[in-house]
Enzyme design. Structure first.
Site, mmCIF file in Angstrom:
data_model
loop_
_atom_site.group_PDB
_atom_site.id
_atom_site.type_symbol
_atom_site.label_atom_id
_atom_site.label_comp_id
_atom_site.label_asym_id
_atom_site.label_seq_id
_atom_site.Cartn_x
_atom_site.Cartn_y
_atom_site.Cartn_z
ATOM 1 N N PHE A 15 -54.796 -43.032 -8.780
ATOM 2 C CA PHE A 15 -53.454 -43.531 -9.071
ATOM 3 C C PHE A 15 -53.427 -45.056 -9.185
ATOM 4 O O PHE A 15 -53.233 -45.624 -10.269
ATOM 5 C CB PHE A 15 -52.524 -43.021 -7.971
ATOM 6 N N GLY A 44 -60.587 -38.495 -14.403
ATOM 7 C CA GLY A 44 -59.276 -38.619 -13.792
ATOM 8 C C GLY A 44 -58.280 -39.313 -14.702
ATOM 9 O O GLY A 44 -58.246 -39.093 -15.912
ATOM 10 N N ASP A 63 -70.526 -42.170 -6.306
ATOM 11 C CA ASP A 63 -69.937 -41.792 -5.020
ATOM 12 C C ASP A 63 -70.146 -42.933 -4.046
ATOM 13 O O ASP A 63 -71.278 -43.381 -3.840
ATOM 14 C CB ASP A 63 -70.598 -40.519 -4.487
ATOM 15 N N LEU A 83 -61.258 -49.445 -3.879
ATOM 16 C CA LEU A 83 -60.086 -48.591 -3.679
ATOM 17 C C LEU A 83 -60.456 -47.153 -3.332
ATOM 18 O O LEU A 83 -59.574 -46.381 -2.947
ATOM 19 C CB LEU A 83 -59.199 -48.585 -4.929
ATOM 20 N N ALA A 84 -61.706 -46.763 -3.491
ATOM 21 C CA ALA A 84 -62.084 -45.372 -3.251
ATOM 22 C C ALA A 84 -61.813 -44.986 -1.802
ATOM 23 O O ALA A 84 -62.235 -45.679 -0.870
ATOM 24 C CB ALA A 84 -63.563 -45.154 -3.575
ATOM 25 N N ILE A 87 -57.107 -40.172 1.081
ATOM 26 C CA ILE A 87 -55.840 -40.777 1.478
ATOM 27 C C ILE A 87 -54.795 -39.795 1.990
ATOM 28 O O ILE A 87 -53.794 -40.222 2.568
ATOM 29 C CB ILE A 87 -55.231 -41.583 0.317
ATOM 30 N N TYR A 151 -56.642 -40.260 9.290
ATOM 31 C CA TYR A 151 -56.687 -41.099 8.086
ATOM 32 C C TYR A 151 -56.528 -42.567 8.452
ATOM 33 O O TYR A 151 -57.336 -43.418 8.048
ATOM 34 C CB TYR A 151 -55.592 -40.681 7.108
ATOM 35 N N LYS A 155 -59.254 -45.729 8.031
ATOM 36 C CA LYS A 155 -58.981 -46.943 7.264
ATOM 37 C C LYS A 155 -59.091 -48.181 8.155
ATOM 38 O O LYS A 155 -59.614 -49.223 7.722
ATOM 39 C CB LYS A 155 -57.598 -46.866 6.625
ATOM 40 N N ASN A 180 -46.219 -48.483 1.074
ATOM 41 C CA ASN A 180 -46.199 -47.274 0.246
ATOM 42 C C ASN A 180 -45.984 -47.589 -1.232
ATOM 43 O O ASN A 180 -44.944 -48.107 -1.621
ATOM 44 C CB ASN A 180 -45.106 -46.326 0.739
#
Length: 333
Positions: A15, A44, A63, A83-84, A87, A151, A155, A180
């Protein structure tokens, strides 16, 4: 003739990553974009970018959990944007080990590659979820870290590694902590596409989880510009520092649904679904950003109001070709 600078992006097929790829190209970069390896050769959301954008993008399957894959991606890059990540918070309750593999070990692999190759700038992606429920508002970067889900913990682990590599090896890393983000291409695991997607598919009674939490929602194009700001600002202003990106506004999920109904001109009734409710101690009840540090260092400011961003998102989901990519009738964990 000098060639365009090269930016390497992990998680580029996702995204925010796909929007960042577009923004980098518009800023004059060539992009080497990593999409997670899969046997379908799927790229994607990168597959939906305009041909003139893709002309400047080299897509590689790889990967972040593999050190060699990451090093190959970063070879010769002038900047790296990491960014991988896994989430989805609900899935982290079921598969926490995979979150550590991707979000901690994957970040370690990126940091090691940047260190070995001498990459001039790394922008590492954090999340506002590392703060947990706000203890003071608005939330500055000095707010205590309080990880309320696996999660968030994974992070935060990546963040601490990034900090340690800057302290130990002078690795030129900047950490961006977006609140968000929403907009076109977001998965149905997030609340805004869940609401808009169900309504666009014809539903008028939609299912959601807890309606009480408040969030600070940023339109994805503004978040992409925040990444660019962190990646291009003078090193003495940003390297070794963590920056929030957000609007400074907050809205409850309940009020958000009402606003979406207004934007879509559709009455919406909400039915609570127990499956969508987090464990009580794991739910983050309030998030609202103080992004003044990023503004002071780079001049970045969000350009879209929530209603403007929602209108763009609604337009995206009302396109039948886009809506067909989503399974609006199931709970996307």
């Amino acid at each position: 003739m000098t060639s365009a600078p090269l930016a390497a992006v992990t998680g580029a097929e996702g995204f925010i990553g796909s929007h960042l790829t577009e923004a980098l190209v518009s800023r004059g970069y060539r992009v080497r974009a990593m999409a997670q390896y899969n046997s379908f050769s799927s790229y994607g959301w990168l597959e939906t970018l305009a041909p003139d954008v893709l002309d400047q993008v080299e897509i590689v399957l790889g990967d972040v959990r593999d050190p060699g894959s990451v090093r190959g991606l970063l070879e010769g890059a002038d900047a790296a944007y990491h960014l991988a990540a896994l989430i989805a918070i609900p899935y982290s309750y079921r598969a926490p080990h995979s979150y550590v593999d991707t979000n901690v070990t994957g970040t370690l692999n990126v940091l090691e590659a940047v260190r070995a190759l001498g990459t001039p700038r790394l922008v590492h992606t954090s999340t506002s979820e590392t703060y947990g429920t706000a203890q003071t508002v608005p939330i500055t970067e000095d707010h205590p870290i309080n990880t309320q889900s696996p999660y968030a913990a994974s992070k935060a682990g990546g963040d601490r590694l990034a900090d340690s590599y800057h302290a130990s090896f002078d690795t030129p890393v900047v950490t961006l902590r977006p609140f968000n983000t929403y907009g076109p291409r977001q998965s149905m695991r997030a609340v805004i596409p869940t609401v808009i997607g169900q309504v666009a598919a014809g539903e008028r009674v939609i299912t959601l989880g807890d309606l009480r939490p408040t969030r600070d929602f940023s339109f994805v194009k503004d978040t992409a510009q925040a990444f660019l700001a962190a990646g291009t600002a003078p090193a003495d202003r940003v390297v070794g520092r963590t920056f929030n990106s957000g609007t400074g506004g907050e809205i409850s999920v309940a009020d958000l649904v009402t606003l979406i109904g207004k934007v879509m001109d559709v009455p919406i009734e909400v039915r609570e679904d127990d499956e969508r409710i987090r464990p009580a101690a794991s739910e983050v009840m309030r998030l609202v950003a103080d992004a003044s540090r990023l503004t002071a260092a780079t001049g970045w400011q969000p350009e879209h109001t929530l209603e403007e961003g929602l209108a763009h998102t609604v337009e995206f989901f009302r396109d039948p070709a886009n809506l067909a990519r989503y399974k609006t009738g199931i709970y996307n964990i």
